[in-house]
Scaffold this motif. Structure first.
Motif, short mmCIF file in Angstrom:
data_model
loop_
_atom_site.label_atom_id
_atom_site.label_comp_id
_atom_site.label_asym_id
_atom_site.label_seq_id
_atom_site.Cartn_x
_atom_site.Cartn_y
_atom_site.Cartn_z
N GLU A 109 0.75 -1.06 -0.06
CA GLU A 109 0.00 -0.11 -0.03
C GLU A 109 0.85 1.39 0.05
O GLU A 109 1.75 1.53 0.94
N LYS A 121 1.48 5.33 -0.05
CA LYS A 121 0.69 6.55 -0.05
C LYS A 121 1.97 7.67 -0.09
O LYS A 121 3.06 7.54 0.47
N GLU A 136 -3.04 10.91 -5.48
CA GLU A 136 -3.32 10.30 -6.91
C GLU A 136 -2.08 9.27 -7.26
O GLU A 136 -1.99 8.52 -8.18
N GLY A 158 -1.83 4.10 -3.94
CA GLY A 158 -2.72 2.87 -4.20
C GLY A 158 -2.09 1.60 -3.74
O GLY A 158 -0.95 1.60 -3.16
N THR A 159 -2.68 0.56 -4.06
CA THR A 159 -2.30 -0.80 -3.57
C THR A 159 -1.66 -1.40 -5.06
O THR A 159 -2.38 -1.34 -5.86
N LEU A 160 -0.50 -1.95 -4.63
CA LEU A 160 0.30 -2.32 -5.76
C LEU A 160 0.81 -3.80 -5.42
O LEU A 160 1.17 -4.06 -4.30
#
Length: 328
Positions: free
Chosen positions: A69, A71, A77, A80-82
């Motif tokens: 995750e 941030k 923008e 995200g979750t990668l």
């Protein structure tokens, strides 16, 4: 005239001393408060970097398949979750592919911050990476547990979490548990579980992804023959079971039991040995109690039938181990 010469010599001597002291003062290094402050900052920075390096070496490492995750403060923008690819990379907006496999989350954060600054995207970025799922660094639970295997425990798992995920310990489990680290197996630890709940909570240590938990197997002693509850009885790691204690665990002798021809059957170097037991003498405190060893078979014959005393050692062992119910 003579007095004038003496005065001139004295002046020359004093001037030479003064000039020499001046040269020494000029060549001596100058120490200023600014230099002291700069040196102190350098030492502090070096110490902090060493501490961060040592701390990062013990942190869990990111691997292929892990779920991260990301941030970025002030720029949601970009987060995200990668999922880490098979090549050990993640794709971040503006930056593109970034290799993170083999790094700790803190190291990956610093690399991304440097990429954002060098690319001119952000001036003072603050990146946070949280490993939500370790796909390749689960915790292996082996030994005397119900379901040995690898378990991807999330968050900050503890020892009892891993044992619970593996279905708990079996009836043959001992009190000793060994924990080894993937990166440094020699830095493992051994934990002797206590029956005191307060001490057990203190022994519920934190685990790291990639750790291996090995639950030891306790010794067992078989009590066979004319006893109330024949079976196998577990010897915990800190116990030394004796003949009388084993008979007590089997709830004593039957009324038809004979105190003669009692024997211990012990396997040594692949061969069975028969050790006679003077049970009547031991029960009357006229002979010392005998300590039992792991896999010993204590056989108590029936007084009504002398044929029991003539049974072969192999048949006694087969009956004792085949019908044994493991008890504590």
């Amino acid at each position: 005239m003579r007095t004038r010469h003496l005065l001139i010599l004295c002046c020359v001597f004093l001037l030479s001393i003064g000039s020499r002291n001046g040269l020494i003062a000029q060549n001596a290094p100058r120490v200023s408060p600014d230099n002291d402050a700069t040196s102190a900052r350098k030492v502090a920075a070096s110490t902090a970097n060493d501490a961060a390096s040592n701390a990062s070496q013990s942190d869990p490492r990111i691997g292929p398949g892990d779920l991260l995750e990301l941030k970025v403060f002030g720029a949601p923008e970009l987060g995200g979750t990668l999922r880490v690819s098979g090549a050990g990379e993640i794709t971040v907006p503006l930056i593109g592919a970034e290799k993170v496999a083999g790094l700790s989350p803190e190291q990956a954060q610093k690399n991304l911050e440097q990429r954002l600054v060098s690319g001119g995207f952000l001036r003072d970025p603050h990146v946070n990476i949280l490993v939500k799922e370790f796909a390749t660094q689960g915790i292996s639970v082996l030994g005397e547990v119900a379901r040995p295997g690898i378990y991807p425990l999330l968050g900050s798992p503890r020892l009892f979490d891993a044992l619970s995920a593996a279905g708990g310990a079996t009836n043959r489990a001992g009190k000793m548990i060994y924990i080894s680290r993937r990166e440094d197996p020699s830095a493992g630890s051994a934990i002797l579980l206590s029956q005191d709940p307060r001490q057990s909570l203190a022994q519920n240590v934190f685990l790291q992804p990639g750790d291996t938990v090995m639950v030891s197997r306790a010794g067992i002693v078989y009590v066979s023959g004319d006893v109330r509850t024949p079976g196998g009885y577990v010897m915990n790691n800190d116990e030394n079971l004796t003949v009388l204690q084993a008979i007590a665990l089997a709830q004593g002798l039957n009324p038809t039991a004979s105190t003669k021809n009692v024997r211990i059957i012990r396997r040594k170097e692949g061969k069975l040995q028969e050790i006679p037991v003077e049970l009547k003498q031991i029960m009357t405190a006229k002979a010392p109690d005998i300590s039992l060893e792991n896999e010993d078979v204590l056989f108590v014959p029936n007084s009504a039938s002398k044929s029991a005393a003539r049974r072969s050692l192999e048949s006694v062992v087969q009956v004792a181990t085949g019908l044994a119910i493991y008890r504590r």
